[in-house]
Design an enzyme around this catalytic site. Sequence first.
Site, PDB file in Angstrom:
ATOM      1  N   ASP A  70      28.033 -13.591  -1.389  1.00 36.90           N
ATOM      2  CA  ASP A  70      28.269 -12.450  -0.504  1.00 36.90           C
ATOM      3  C   ASP A  70      28.233 -11.201  -1.382  1.00 36.90           C
ATOM      4  O   ASP A  70      29.052 -11.054  -2.294  1.00 36.90           O
ATOM      5  CB  ASP A  70      29.632 -12.597   0.181  1.00 36.90           C
ATOM      6  CG  ASP A  70      29.911 -11.489   1.186  1.00 36.90           C
ATOM      7  OD1 ASP A  70      29.296 -10.406   1.081  1.00 36.90           O
ATOM      8  OD2 ASP A  70      30.769 -11.697   2.067  1.00 36.90           O
ATOM      9  N   TYR A 127      20.705   3.845   9.111  1.00 35.59           N
ATOM     10  CA  TYR A 127      19.540   3.187   8.516  1.00 35.59           C
ATOM     11  C   TYR A 127      18.786   4.184   7.632  1.00 35.59           C
ATOM     12  O   TYR A 127      18.426   3.880   6.487  1.00 35.59           O
ATOM     13  CB  TYR A 127      18.620   2.648   9.608  1.00 35.59           C
ATOM     14  CG  TYR A 127      17.416   1.902   9.072  1.00 35.59           C
ATOM     15  CD1 TYR A 127      17.484   0.542   8.795  1.00 35.59           C
ATOM     16  CD2 TYR A 127      16.207   2.557   8.838  1.00 35.59           C
ATOM     17  CE1 TYR A 127      16.381  -0.149   8.301  1.00 35.59           C
ATOM     18  CE2 TYR A 127      15.099   1.877   8.343  1.00 35.59           C
ATOM     19  CZ  TYR A 127      15.194   0.528   8.078  1.00 35.59           C
ATOM     20  OH  TYR A 127      14.094  -0.146   7.580  1.00 35.59           O
ATOM     21  N   LYS A 160      18.190   4.035   3.459  1.00 33.85           N
ATOM     22  CA  LYS A 160      16.872   4.038   2.826  1.00 33.85           C
ATOM     23  C   LYS A 160      16.686   5.260   1.930  1.00 33.85           C
ATOM     24  O   LYS A 160      16.155   5.147   0.816  1.00 33.85           O
ATOM     25  CB  LYS A 160      15.777   3.973   3.894  1.00 33.85           C
ATOM     26  CG  LYS A 160      15.738   2.655   4.659  1.00 33.85           C
ATOM     27  CD  LYS A 160      15.607   1.468   3.712  1.00 33.85           C
ATOM     28  CE  LYS A 160      15.575   0.144   4.453  1.00 33.85           C
ATOM     29  NZ  LYS A 160      15.609  -1.020   3.523  1.00 33.85           N
ATOM     30  N   THR A 164       8.431 -10.969  10.156  1.00 37.01           N
ATOM     31  CA  THR A 164       9.583 -11.768   9.767  1.00 37.01           C
ATOM     32  C   THR A 164      10.107 -12.575  10.946  1.00 37.01           C
ATOM     33  O   THR A 164       9.708 -12.368  12.094  1.00 37.01           O
ATOM     34  CB  THR A 164      10.717 -10.872   9.248  1.00 37.01           C
ATOM     35  OG1 THR A 164      11.177 -10.045  10.325  1.00 37.01           O
ATOM     36  CG2 THR A 164      10.250  -9.993   8.094  1.00 37.01           C
TER      37      THR A 164
END
Length: 279
Positions: free
Chosen positions: A67, A160, A164, A195
């Site tokens: 983790d 998000y 990035k 994916t």
Amino acid sequence: MNMVAVVTGGSRGAGKGIAIALGQSGATVYVTGRSQMPDDSPYGGTVAETAALVSEAGGKGIPICIDHSNDEAVAELFARVGRDHGRLDVLVNNAVKVGMTLPGGFWEKPLEAADLITIGLRSHFVASFYAAPLLIANGRGLIVNTGHYGAVAYYHSPVYGAQKAGADKMAADMAKELRPHNVAAVSIWMGGLDTERVRAYIASLPPEARPTAKRESPQFTGRVIAALYASGDLMHYSGRALIGAELGAQFGVTDIDGSTPLSLRYRLGGPPELHASLR
């Protein structure tokens, strides 16, 4: 290629493809992820499955269930790499906590969306922190943060984009401090990927709403990383955010089906163009 690499977040998706592609180059790849059983995720995949595919591809896959919010476990991961090899060639920071893409404003979504900053930005830093001494000991090394056009264009959510953009800036600043040690740091922007998660999403749409554009395989970015490391020109690229499709074109790298992925720069924006910066 006698490469020793660590690929984080490799149970499925981009990390899985990158690890397999590095395996095809003959690398020893430590594959990290949380998934031990296929049903740990609705999209399947485990670190052991990916490691086996790395070995089948011609490398040596080593599964590490971890983790990336556990700093001590991350420290032990790189301590093991040090004990096993005394060095590290490539670190690929790909582990992220990806939530569901939900409609509405950021204030209408679960606050846990901000966990992407912890597992996705902070975790990139922690892995790089423990990897750096091994890369420096090698006398040559490469850190890659997997990036996306969301760094400059709206994509999914504000958090998000922040993750990035932050990963790009982190690579740029790490590159400055690592340059005297001949260690490079870059972000490589991936296009639309084929994916498990994306396939499931597309399958959930009505047939008339399903996109038909060709998508990059997750292995393509791994092929680009292998070519970059083998190029002997790491410091020319260090500190940059690079569009994988453009870098692949420069190195003559194709996708697994022989196709050439297209840059999305003129639709979504991008960093300074590669050819202009290397004149």
